[in-house]
Design an enzyme around this catalytic site. Structure first.
Site, short mmCIF file in Angstrom:
data_model
loop_
_atom_site.label_atom_id
_atom_site.label_comp_id
_atom_site.label_asym_id
_atom_site.label_seq_id
_atom_site.Cartn_x
_atom_site.Cartn_y
_atom_site.Cartn_z
CD GLU A 37 -3.43 7.65 0.47
OE1 GLU A 37 -4.34 8.27 -0.12
OE2 GLU A 37 -3.25 6.42 0.29
CD GLU B 257 -8.70 8.81 0.80
OE1 GLU B 257 -8.60 8.59 2.03
OE2 GLU B 257 -8.15 9.78 0.24
#
Length: 253
Positions: free
Chosen positions: A127, A107
């Site tokens: 995740e 990210e």
């Protein structure tokens, strides 16, 4: 040992995540130090571009420090470097991805304007295997790559090799490991030769073009043009062209 190291190479500021013993994982102290470094470079008129990288070749960043998270040590989202980068950071930021970029590390790279990656690097969103979602940029992937590819990355947590990321347009260049930082610095130095005001405006307008909330983009662009023409850099650019010399840009941040 400082978990974040700042360096200056000419007009390019470097921010290096310095936790190689935990694959440059991001704990609260590291995140806050990154934010401080970004804010410092934003306020420094001598810095025209920023390079974000990691120490070593084992990892750009493994993302969230899960040990810190398990202890309840989390950074305030408002003070996260991801929030700053995704919220309209003015200066161009180049990710020099020196190794795997995983979770929050991926990210971080996505939040940068340009990405140079090592040949051995890969990108992944693990995740879902940790019971969370990649909401700091990972879930925006359908804006950057085909939806099916984004869903595969998000739902399977399988890694995306740097070469494939380049094919998809997520990465600007893939180079040998020892060339990652030099190539990123080269890009930053090239950006630094141009008008700071025009660079800031171009970055802002290009990002706005992707924002569905913006209505009349033509009007936004026309206003930006008028503002640039009223500033000193447009006159200096024309004068330098006529005189066949290098422009001397205003240094206001």
């Amino acid at each position: 040992m400082n978990t974040v190291v700042r360096e200056r190479v000419g007009a390019v500021g470097v921010i290096r995540i310095n936790r190689p013993q935990v694959r440059n994982a991001l704990d609260p102290d590291t995140l806050l130090a990154m934010t401080d470094a970004l804010l410092g470079y934003d306020a420094d008129a001598g810095v025209r571009a920023v390079v974000l990288t990691g120490t070593g070749e084992l990892s750009f960043s493994a993302g969230m420090d899960l040990r810190a998270a398990a202890e309840g040590r989390l950074v305030d989202v408002a003070r996260s470097p991801l929030t700053l980068l995704r919220g309209g950071y003015r200066k161009p930021v180049i990710a020099a991805v020196n190794g795997p970029a995983v979770g929050g590390g991926f990210e971080l790279a996505l939040a940068c304007d340009l990405v140079v990656a090592a040949e051995h690097a890969y990108f992944a969103l693990p995740e879902v295997g940790r019971g969370i979602a990649a909401t700091e940029g990972g879930t925006d992937l359908p804006r950057r790559v085909p939806v099916a590819v984004a869903l595969e990355l998000g739902l399977t947590a399988e890694p995306l090799p740097a070469a494939r990321a380049h094919e998809l347009g997520l990465v600007n260049a893939v180079v040998p490991a020892d060339e990652v930082l030099p190539r990123a610095l080269q890009l930053g130095a090239r950006i630094a030769t141009h008008s700071p005001a025009a660079v800031r405006a171009t970055k802002r307008l290009m990002h706005l073009s992707l924002d569905p909330r913006v209505g009349d983009l033509g009007a936004v662009n026309r206003l930006a043009t008028l503002e640039l023409l009223a500033g000193p850099d447009a006159a200096e650019g024309a004068a330098a062209f006529v005189a066949k010399r290098a422009p001397r840009w205003a240094d206001a941040p």
